[in-house]
Design a protein around this motif. Structure first.
Motif, PDB file in Angstrom:
ATOM      1  N   ALA A  76     -32.129  15.834  11.442  1.00 24.96           N
ATOM      2  CA  ALA A  76     -30.825  15.408  11.964  1.00 24.96           C
ATOM      3  C   ALA A  76     -29.689  15.999  11.146  1.00 24.96           C
ATOM      4  O   ALA A  76     -28.650  16.418  11.691  1.00 24.96           O
ATOM      5  N   TRP A  79     -29.262  19.602  12.020  1.00 21.68           N
ATOM      6  CA  TRP A  79     -28.565  19.730  13.315  1.00 21.68           C
ATOM      7  C   TRP A  79     -27.053  19.598  13.101  1.00 21.68           C
ATOM      8  O   TRP A  79     -26.255  20.411  13.587  1.00 21.68           O
ATOM      9  N   TYR A 169     -28.035  12.101  16.526  1.00 22.59           N
ATOM     10  CA  TYR A 169     -28.974  13.219  16.385  1.00 22.59           C
ATOM     11  C   TYR A 169     -30.395  12.716  16.133  1.00 22.59           C
ATOM     12  O   TYR A 169     -31.370  13.237  16.682  1.00 22.59           O
TER      13      TYR A 169
END
Length: 468
Positions: A76, A79, A169
């Motif tokens: 996450a 990202w 995310y």
């Protein structure tokens, strides 16, 4: 395929072998092709160039991206970092691919050393010799930046992703991972079923070779009888037709001397292999049999029992249940396309028509005529139309969990290597017994007039006579 080949080679060695997942070879089996490696590398270069444009040193960038301060970048956080650096339209698949390419210790996170490694240019040495003014940082630059950053106090912000965005995310990644696990399980089950079908077909071929010898010697007639347009499975002898496999419990019962039928017990079914002799091919321009007529000579000692819809219902308030009759999904992933309910009505894709019904303790000819190219399927009971599904008509608006009624449909067209009779993925739709004498499969969609004539012919030549 690569994993199977590698494990086969390892099986030839006399020395101790190691699990491939714990070796550098693991990437060879995880990355689908060189294009996936190129994609991951291009993302790393983009990250490196974006950091350079923003004046970020690797150590500062890593500390900013590591929102949770764990010393490792989670998927996450990766990202969020890529989005902040300007990489748009990323998917969970892209993120997991990037992390997997960088992750060397298998913990599914990126530590600082792995972060440096993914930023390095593998061609830096060669490009450095070729031209000094390379726009990309080389390995020495990364090492110098690393030392400088650690020995200095940076005024960079501590984080660039807020907790709410990071949570979104994480949720997306978790949902994707759950979906992938389910798909992987389905894929493995498909491979197992494909292997089982291949083994069943091979057994059928062996049985066919033995049967043909006896047929040539005049000791018996072929069963099933097949041609380019029709296959007939006959269960009125005590000999199982070639290519038929029983699922759970079914036995032959004798009605009269020399005349038998097959009793399919509750929670049982049979599979039929139409194309043992490679005579029955796909039609209507598809790989599967898209225009066909299936006739089943069957009898119920008792129709499916009605049951309470809920425990608090009264005894008089009962709802019909179903018994699966025909399932055309070769991988057994969908419910039956044709079934019968407690009232004797025939259902197609879960839609029942009560006009014409079967009755218990009577032999019936159930005929299914389908033209997948035209999107139409009709069921007949003893030559009378009992139900119709027209994908292009008003009934097409009815929702169904089955695949669409179209060319090469996985649920409505016939696979040449497997037909499931009386099978359902829902065990509650297999709770009553069925007797079967014969099954016909024609490689054409018969007209209603022809179905009526066929029914008359079947009844006139049947020594048992329908209803007795």
């Amino acid at each position: 395929e690569r994993v199977v080949f590698f494990m086969t080679i390892l099986g030839c060695r006399r020395r101790a072998t190691y699990r491939w997942k714990s070796t550098p070879l693991s990437k060879l089996f995880k990355i689908l092709s060189e294009f996936h490696m190129l994609k991951n590398r291009s993302q790393a270069v983009r990250m490196r160039e974006s950091m350079k444009e923003k004046g970020l040193l690797p150590y500062d960038a890593f500390r900013m991206f590591n929102v949770k301060k764990t010393g490792q970048l989670s998927p996450a956080e990766v990202w969020g970092a890529l989005v902040w650096l300007g990489l748009k339209d990323l998917t969970p698949k892209d993120i997991f691919g990037f992390v997997e390419a960088a992750d060397k210790n298998g913990d599914r996170n990126i530590d600082y050393q792995e972060f440096l490694d993914i930023l390095r240019n593998p061609d830096a040495a060669a490009s450095k010799e070729g031209k000094e003014g390379d726009s990309q940082l080389d390995d020495d630059d990364l090492d110098d930046d690393d030392d400088d950053a650690k020995n200095s106090k940076s005024s960079r912000p501590e984080a660039i992703i807020n907790a709410e965005v990071l949570k979104s995310y994480e949720d997306k990644l978790m949902a994707y991972e759950d979906k992938e696990l389910k798909e992987e399980g389905k894929h493995q089950m498909r491979e197992i079923k494909e292997a089982q079908m291949a083994a069943q077909r091979r057994r059928a071929e062996i049985e066919t070779e033995e049967e043909e010898k006896q047929v040539m010697a005049g000791q018996m007639k072929p069963n099933p009888e097949s041609s380019e347009s029709c296959v007939v499975w006959d269960f009125t002898t005590s000999r199982k037709p070639v290519g038929v496999a029983k699922m759970n419990d079914s036995h032959y019962h004798m009605r009269r001397q020399g005349q038998n039928y097959l009793k399919i017990y509750a929670n049982s079914a049979i599979t039929l292999t139409p194309n043992i002799r490679d005579e029955l091919k796909g039609n209507m321009g598809g790989e599967r049999i898209n225009a066909y007529t299936i006739v089943m000579e069957i009898k119920f000692d008792s129709l499916p029992r009605k049951k309470k819809a809920s425990d608090d219902m009264k005894d008089g308030d009962m709802v019909p249940t179903e018994r699966a009759l025909l399932n055309l999904n070769r991988l057994e992933e969908s419910d039956a396309v044709v079934s019968i309910d407690s009232d004797g009505a025939i259902g197609i894709a879960g839609v029942f028509d009560k006009r014409v019904k079967m009755v218990a303790k009577k032999w019936h000819f159930l005929t299914i005529v389908a033209d997948c190219k035209e999107g139409k399927m009709t069921a007949y009971i003893d030559g009378m139309a009992a139900n119709t599904l027209d994908a292009k008509g008003p009934s097409s608006s009815v929702s169904s969990p089955l695949a669409p009624l179209e060319l090469d449909s996985q649920d409505f067209s016939v696979s040449p290597d497997k037909v499931l009779a009386f099978f359902s993925t829902d065990s509650s739709k297999m709770d009553c017994e069925i007797d079967v004498k014969r099954v016909w499969l024609y490689r054409e969609a018969k007209s209603e007039t022809m179905v009526g004539l066929m029914n008359e012919e079947f009844m006139s030549r049947d020594p048992w006579r329908v209803g007795r």
